[in-house]
Structure formats: C-alpha cells, structure tokens
Design a protein around this motif. Structure first.
Motif, short mmCIF file in Angstrom:
data_model
loop_
_atom_site.label_atom_id
_atom_site.label_comp_id
_atom_site.label_asym_id
_atom_site.label_seq_id
_atom_site.Cartn_x
_atom_site.Cartn_y
_atom_site.Cartn_z
N VAL A 1 3.13 8.01 3.61
CA VAL A 1 2.23 8.51 4.65
C VAL A 1 1.64 7.38 5.49
O VAL A 1 0.86 7.63 6.40
N GLY A 2 2.05 6.12 5.21
CA GLY A 2 1.57 5.00 6.01
C GLY A 2 2.22 3.70 5.60
O GLY A 2 2.80 3.60 4.53
N GLY A 3 2.15 2.72 6.47
CA GLY A 3 2.70 1.40 6.17
C GLY A 3 4.22 1.37 6.31
O GLY A 3 4.77 2.06 7.17
N VAL A 4 4.89 0.59 5.48
CA VAL A 4 6.35 0.47 5.52
C VAL A 4 6.95 1.83 5.21
O VAL A 4 6.64 2.44 4.19
N ARG A 5 7.81 2.31 6.09
CA ARG A 5 8.34 3.67 5.95
C ARG A 5 9.78 3.74 5.48
O ARG A 5 10.25 4.79 5.05
#
Length: 153
Positions: free
Chosen positions: A39-43
C-alpha cells in the motif's frame, strides 16, 4: 524481548537467495494466505538500502498495516528490515545468507516486541512466537520451491 532464529537450507546460490528474499513481489506471493498487499513505498522488484515498503494484511481476522525500511544492506550475505510504523513496539528482522555445500544456509533472526507492556509480553511468549515462526516457515518453503523450480508443481 522474543527472539526467533530459523535456519533453512536452500539448494540455490547465495546471490539468488538474497535477491529473491528482497523482492516485494516474492513477499506478496509467499504471504498470499494473509492477503498481504503493498500500500506504499516500493511496489515491485527488489528493495534496496534505505527503501521502505508498507504492507496491509489480515491476521487473526484483523487488518494490519506495517511499514518497514531496509536499515542494513550488504549484498549478498546480509540485509535487515525494521518496522518504522506498525503494530509492533519493536520489529527487527535480519536475513543472513551463507554458502553451505551446494546451496545456501538462509538464517532469519527476528527480534520483536508487542506494545501493551506486560500483557504484550505474555501475548508474545504464549502466542506470537509460534505464529510468527509459522509465517517465516511458510515464506521460506515458498522461497525454496521458487528457487528450485518446484513452485506450481
């Protein structure tokens, strides 16, 4: 503070074990049963030094969110991820990779502590150590299968 130390022998190179262990795609696939999603950051792909990822998952029927950062990175033998926001008072997971015969000895060393003082300490000892060990074992079985080509068989 609870400590989990889990060793897994993997018939693959240290580099391959290290790289797959840092893949957020692999993490999501290996934790499919708990519905983990980014749900956030490196995807996608591999995480690197200092990078963060935020996960959402359901454990015990409760949705959880946790953000972790790669705080130590020494390719190909060590990386550490630590919670920067989430349900634990402390979460530190060291991943070590050492050549062992024709493969790699992969070691997970996890220090964690639940919030809530003495109640959290009891929950950690009575329940969470076993539960978290089971999750790590599940993930490592998935990694071994993926690295040996046994996934999907």
């Amino acid at each position: 503070m609870p400590l989990i130390c889990l060793e897994t022998l993997v018939p693959a190179t240290v580099e391959d074990c290290f790289d797959l262990s840092l893949s957020v795609d692999a993490h999501t696939a290996s934790m499919h049963d708990s519905g983990e999603r980014i749900v956030g950051g490196v995807r996608s792909g591999m995480m690197g030094p200092g990078e963060t990822v935020s996960w959402r998952a359901v454990h015990f029927g409760i949705p959880w969110r946790m953000t972790s950062r790669i705080t130590r990175y020494r390719r190909p033998d060590l990386f550490v991820d630590e919670q920067v926001a989430g349900p634990f008072g402390i979460w530190r997971h060291a991943h070590l990779f050492v050549p062992d015969g024709a493969g790699t000895r992969m070691t997970d060393v996890v220090h964690f502590r639940s919030p809530a003082g003495l109640v959290g300490d009891v929950v950690d000892r009575v329940f969470l150590v076993r539960y978290m060990t089971g999750l790590l074992e599940q993930r490592n079985r998935w990694l071994v299968a993926e690295l040996t080509g046994a996934a999907g068989r």
